[in-house]
Design an enzyme around this catalytic site. Structure first.
Site, short mmCIF file in Angstrom:
data_model
loop_
_atom_site.label_atom_id
_atom_site.label_comp_id
_atom_site.label_asym_id
_atom_site.label_seq_id
_atom_site.Cartn_x
_atom_site.Cartn_y
_atom_site.Cartn_z
N LYS A 35 7.61 89.75 39.87
CA LYS A 35 6.32 90.13 39.30
C LYS A 35 5.56 91.02 40.28
CE LYS A 35 2.74 87.22 38.64
NZ LYS A 35 1.51 87.97 38.91
N ASP A 62 2.47 92.97 36.01
CA ASP A 62 1.38 92.07 35.63
C ASP A 62 0.03 92.69 35.98
OD1 ASP A 62 -0.02 89.83 34.83
OD2 ASP A 62 0.36 88.72 36.68
N LYS A 64 -2.37 92.91 33.57
CA LYS A 64 -3.30 92.25 32.63
C LYS A 64 -4.27 93.24 31.97
CE LYS A 64 -3.15 87.73 34.85
NZ LYS A 64 -2.32 88.06 36.01
N ASP A 67 -8.75 96.49 27.59
CA ASP A 67 -9.56 97.70 27.45
C ASP A 67 -9.64 98.04 25.96
OD1 ASP A 67 -10.78 100.25 28.06
OD2 ASP A 67 -9.77 100.20 30.01
N PRO A 69 -8.57 99.67 22.41
CA PRO A 69 -7.19 99.77 21.88
C PRO A 69 -6.44 101.03 22.30
CG PRO A 69 -8.65 98.92 20.19
CD PRO A 69 -9.54 99.27 21.36
N THR A 126 -4.98 80.42 34.69
CA THR A 126 -4.68 79.10 35.26
C THR A 126 -5.62 78.75 36.41
OG1 THR A 126 -2.90 80.24 36.42
CG2 THR A 126 -2.27 78.85 34.60
N ARG A 209 2.71 81.88 45.87
CA ARG A 209 2.48 81.45 47.26
C ARG A 209 3.28 80.24 47.69
NH1 ARG A 209 -3.87 81.96 46.36
NH2 ARG A 209 -3.04 81.53 44.28
O1 C5P Z 1 0.50 82.22 44.31
P1 C5P Z 1 0.47 81.65 42.93
O2 C5P Z 1 1.67 80.81 42.59
O3 C5P Z 1 -0.84 80.94 42.62
O4 C5P Z 1 0.56 82.94 42.03
C1 C5P Z 1 0.50 82.91 40.64
C2 C5P Z 1 0.74 84.30 40.12
O5 C5P Z 1 0.63 84.28 38.72
C3 C5P Z 1 -0.29 85.31 40.63
O6 C5P Z 1 0.41 86.53 40.81
C4 C5P Z 1 -1.27 85.44 39.51
O7 C5P Z 1 -1.82 86.74 39.43
C5 C5P Z 1 -0.42 85.16 38.29
N1 C5P Z 1 -1.10 84.60 37.14
C6 C5P Z 1 -1.82 83.42 37.16
N2 C5P Z 1 -2.45 82.97 36.05
C7 C5P Z 1 -2.38 83.64 34.90
C8 C5P Z 1 -1.63 84.82 34.85
C9 C5P Z 1 -0.99 85.27 36.00
O8 C5P Z 1 -1.88 82.78 38.22
N3 C5P Z 1 -2.93 83.17 33.82
#
Ligand code: C5P
Length: 234
Positions: A35, A62, A64, A67, A69, A126, A209
């Site tokens: 990603k 990613d 996201k 904006d 359409p 999340t 991470r």
């Molecule tokens: O480091 P960590 O495991 O928290 O990273 C989660 C990854 O998933 C990050 O790159 C973050 O941008 C992405 N992400 C997220 N929640 C979302 C969509 C994407 O944490 N809803």
């Protein structure tokens, strides 16, 4: 019926391209999709993509998109020229924006002769905590996603079983917020272990991470794999 095994996506969230290259190399036996988000992409642009492509991996772009359409349509269309496997947009952008993305993917794959990228809609981040109504919001946005013909959604492990129950294979589920232990959340709120996310039915598990900031990334990745295998066995 035995559910499909969850596949790992590794988030290369670093502004250091050599670090990204090393992480991709270290993971390439176990991970096929990497990603690339704003940190690496804004730092290094298209060169960031080569880090993944050079090792034979596929790219989940990613950014996201959220904006009007026409802009989202143009962005998705342009992404088709990059040969990415997946691209994200915010479902909160509304049905016309999502339809724009769908049209952009069709036009872009025709124009550039490539494979249409999977369009993945972000429901609720999340990093948001378990506020009231959040679960329902995710389901409502999943319905929008299913109706507008995109391929999948991003949600937390807490919602994935409900989404799968409602939409089955019609919506791919991509689940971030993965931690090996539930204590270490960083800025995430709705976290889960790889085993729990896999057991809940996640098609893809996004790991960042937990692996990339570990003192032993290879070992941490191995633990993620073991978690998924445990879920598969039970
Ligand atoms: O480091 P960590 O495991 O928290 O990273 C989660 C990854 O998933 C990050 O790159 C973050 O941008 C992405 N992400 C997220 N929640 C979302 C969509 C994407 O944490 N809803």
């Amino acid at each position: 019926m035995k559910q499909r095994r969850s596949e790992i996506i590794l988030a290369l969230d670093t502004d250091d391209i050599e670090e990204a290259r090393n992480l991709a190399k270290l993971a390439q036996e176990l991970v096929k999709i990497f990603k690339i988000g704003p940190i690496l992409f804004i730092s290094h642009g298209l060169k960031a993509m080569d880090v993944v492509k050079d090792g034979g991996g596929e790219i989940f772009l990613d950014l996201k998109l959220h904006d009007i359409p026409n802009t989202v349509k143009g962005g998705v269309k342009a992404a088709c020229s990059l040969g990415v496997r997946m691209i994200t947009l915010h479902l909160a952008g509304g049905i016309e924006m999502i339809k724009g993305a769908v049209d952009g993917a069709i036009e872009g794959s025709q124009k550039y002769g490539g494979i249409k990228p999977l369009l993945i809609g972000v429901t609720r981040l999340t990093s948001l905590s378990k506020e009231r109504g959040l679960h329902d919001d995710v389901l409502r946005l999943s319905e929008v996603a299913a109706k507008s013909g995109i391929d999948g959604i991003v949600c937390s492990a807490q919602e994935v079983a409900s989404v799968k129950q409602a939409y089955g294979d019609n919506l791919i589920t991509v689940v971030p917020g993965i931690r090996l232990t539930k204590e270490n959340k960083d800025d995430q709120a709705r976290v889960a272990t790889p085993e729990d996310a896999a057991r809940a039915g996640a098609d893809y598990i996004v790991v960042g991470r937990t692996v990339t900031r570990s003192s032993d990334p290879a070992r941490a990745l191995q633990h993620v794999v073991e978690g998924i295998e445990n879920a598969q066995r039970s």
